[in-house]
Scaffold this active site. Structure first.
Site, PDB file in Angstrom:
ATOM      1  N   GLU A  67       0.806  -1.228   0.000  1.00  0.00           N
ATOM      2  CA  GLU A  67       0.000   0.000   0.000  1.00  0.00           C
ATOM      3  C   GLU A  67       0.840   1.279   0.000  1.00  0.00           C
ATOM      4  OE1 GLU A  67      -2.947  -0.455   3.099  1.00  0.00           O
ATOM      5  OE2 GLU A  67      -4.003  -1.988   1.956  1.00  0.00           O
ATOM      6  N   GLU A 113      -4.197  -8.847  -1.599  1.00  0.00           N
ATOM      7  CA  GLU A 113      -4.804  -8.743  -0.266  1.00  0.00           C
ATOM      8  C   GLU A 113      -6.246  -8.298  -0.330  1.00  0.00           C
ATOM      9  OE1 GLU A 113      -2.650  -6.484   2.796  1.00  0.00           O
ATOM     10  OE2 GLU A 113      -4.617  -5.841   3.542  1.00  0.00           O
TER      11      GLU A 113
END
Length: 498
Positions: free
Chosen positions: A246, A349
């Site tokens: 991220e 994810e």
């Protein structure tokens, strides 16, 4: 053999040398999704059986065989009917696999279970009698799903002389080894960092974002090599890694920000060459590792640069873009696939946030998985990785209170495993679709049902159909010139094997 070097010959030779000079230094990528594969058009399923497995809300059906039918010659379907159309003559990307993350949290909860319950969990996830996971993701040192922040070195050790994975050997590595032993040759094991050590960052903090300081680019690249060497010394072959989890999110947990240009330059100037120099050019580097919203921008920036792109296997993504409102951005996956057909895409994810025990059996959580998996695969995705495979009765442990759902929870007070509907929804894919399968052309005539299909290397076809509505739906299942008549219950997922 002698050649007479005419001008024509010399121009051909010059052109060949030009092509070789452009490609000789590039890491060869074996894309898992390439051109459409054509197979003979005379495939017939007449008189062949289709076995149906179902999971449905408000029933006891959980990956339960509910039908065994026989294909018959198909009729022209009408517009008033609901139909699923499969064309086995058109196949697409190769299937890498499905799996989840063994985090510190998962491993710490696992260690609290009785040996027989540990074995139950491993069998449930990593065997053919379970749901057949073959992908494992883990973190490079700590993430939010750890009991605390830590690294593998002493703070300030830019030379990495103190590097040690002793922390991981207590809980995480023993669990990964047990899972890997069950998966065997089909194992895809990769790792992701959440943050460099604090001293390497602009904010001198592993948490709350910050950036990698330029003077530590090489030290941080070396850190990945050290990680791979240490894990492989434990007998765990590392398939690859993502550059940063991220990279556009400033989190209250471990996080680090890279613009697209910064990630591109770190890849091409440091990480790629460092892995190559260490004899690790075969490790698969996955860029982005964030949501679908900014996916195409990151792909455009990195993959348009040939010196960066040569090191990248593909792009990874999560499903959390809906935090800002709106629907999942599946079209962005298709855009990247069309724009960069030699690059792969990997779901890295996803989990359901906002844990509460009252929602263990909350059906929309499962349907989020079904919707994402069907649409991700239909837009060219090669593999799919869930987040934590196991959490406790509180949705943790998590050192910043970011508590979430897992497909299986353990009540550490009673030692009981709690299987959520998401476990079974994932299993409708992972149990039946095997590595190296090819996705097959599949469409539906109504938006009320969704579907995808894969063909395993043994010739077995697997079609998954989902109904998110409150009503049972009758539909024609049409494969080439054959069909069966089926019904799918409200809020149900079916797998058809034939």
């Amino acid at each position: 053999m002698k050649f007479k070097h005419t001008k024509k010959h010399l121009s051909v030779i010059a052109f060949t040398l030009l092509i070789l000079s452009c490609t000789s230094n590039k890491k060869e990528t074996e894309p898992l999704k390439r051109e459409t594969m054509e197979t003979p058009a005379n495939i017939s399923y007449t008189d062949k059986n289709v076995v149906v497995y179902t999971t449905a809300k408000d029933t006891n059906l959980r990956l339960t065989q509910t039908n065994n039918l026989t294909f018959v010659k198909s009729d022209q379907p009408s517009e008033a009917e609901v139909s699923v159309f499969v064309n086995p003559n058109k196949t697409f990307q190769e299937f890498l696999g499905i799996g989840g993350a063994i985090t510190d949290a998962s491993a710490e909860v696992f260690a609290k279970l009785r040996p027989e319950t540990q074995e139950e969990l491993l069998q449930a996830y990593f065997t053919k009698d379970g749901i057949g996971y073959n992908i494992i993701r883990t973190s490079i040192h700590s993430c939010d799903f750890s009991s605390g922040s830590y690294t593998y070195i002493d703070e300030g050790d830019a030379e990495l002389t103190s590097f040690s994975i002793a922390h991981d050997k207590e809980f995480r590595i023993p669990m990964i080894k047990k899972a890997a032993a069950l998966i065997q040759d089909d194992l895809i094991f990769y790792a992701s960092p959440w943050s460099p050590p604090a001293f390497m960052k602009t904010n001198n903090d592993m948490l709350h974002g910050g950036k990698l300081l330029p003077e530590y680019n090489q030290a941080w690249a070396n850190y990945y090599v050290k990680f791979i060497e240490a894990y492989e010394a434990e007998g765990l072959p590392v398939w690859g890694l993502t550059i940063q989890n991220e990279p556009m999110a400033v989190q209250i947990w471990e996080s680090c920000i890279y613009t697209a240009e910064e990630e591109r330059d770190f890849l091409k100037n440091y990480l790629g060459p460092t892995l190559e120099k260490a004899g690790m050019a075969d490790k698969n580097i996955v860029v982005w590792d964030h949501n679908r919203d900014l996916l195409s921008h990151r792909a455009n920036t990195i993959f348009e640069d040939p010196e960066a792109a040569k090191y990248a296997w593909g792009i990874g993504f999560h499903w959390y873009e809906t935090w800002a409102g709106g629907d999942p951005m599946y079209d962005n996956l298709n855009n990247v696939q069309e724009s960069f057909p030699t690059k792969n895409s990997l779901f890295t994810e996803g989990c359901n946030e906002g844990f509460t025990q009252e929602k263990y059996q909350y059906w929309p959580n499962a349907e989020r998985y079904g919707n994402s998996m069907i649409n991700d695969f239909n837009n060219g995705v090669t593999g799919w990785t869930d987040w934590n495979i196991l959490l406790d009765e509180n949705g943790g442990p998590n050192h910043v209170g970011n508590l979430c759902f897992a497909p299986i929870h353990a009540d550490t007070k009673t030692g009981e495993l709690i299987y959520t509907p998401a476990y079974y929804y994932i299993g409708h894919f992972s149990k039946f679709i095997h590595p190296k399968a090819k996705r097959v052309s599949t469409t539906t005539s109504r938006s009320t049902i969704e579907s995808t299909t894969f063909k395993n290397i043994d010739g077995t076809m697997v079609t998954v159909v989902m109904n998110k509505t409150d009503h049972a739906i009758k539909y024609n299942f049409i494969v080439n010139d054959t069909q069966v008549a089926l019904e799918i219950l409200p809020h149900a997922l079916q797998t058809l094997v034939y």
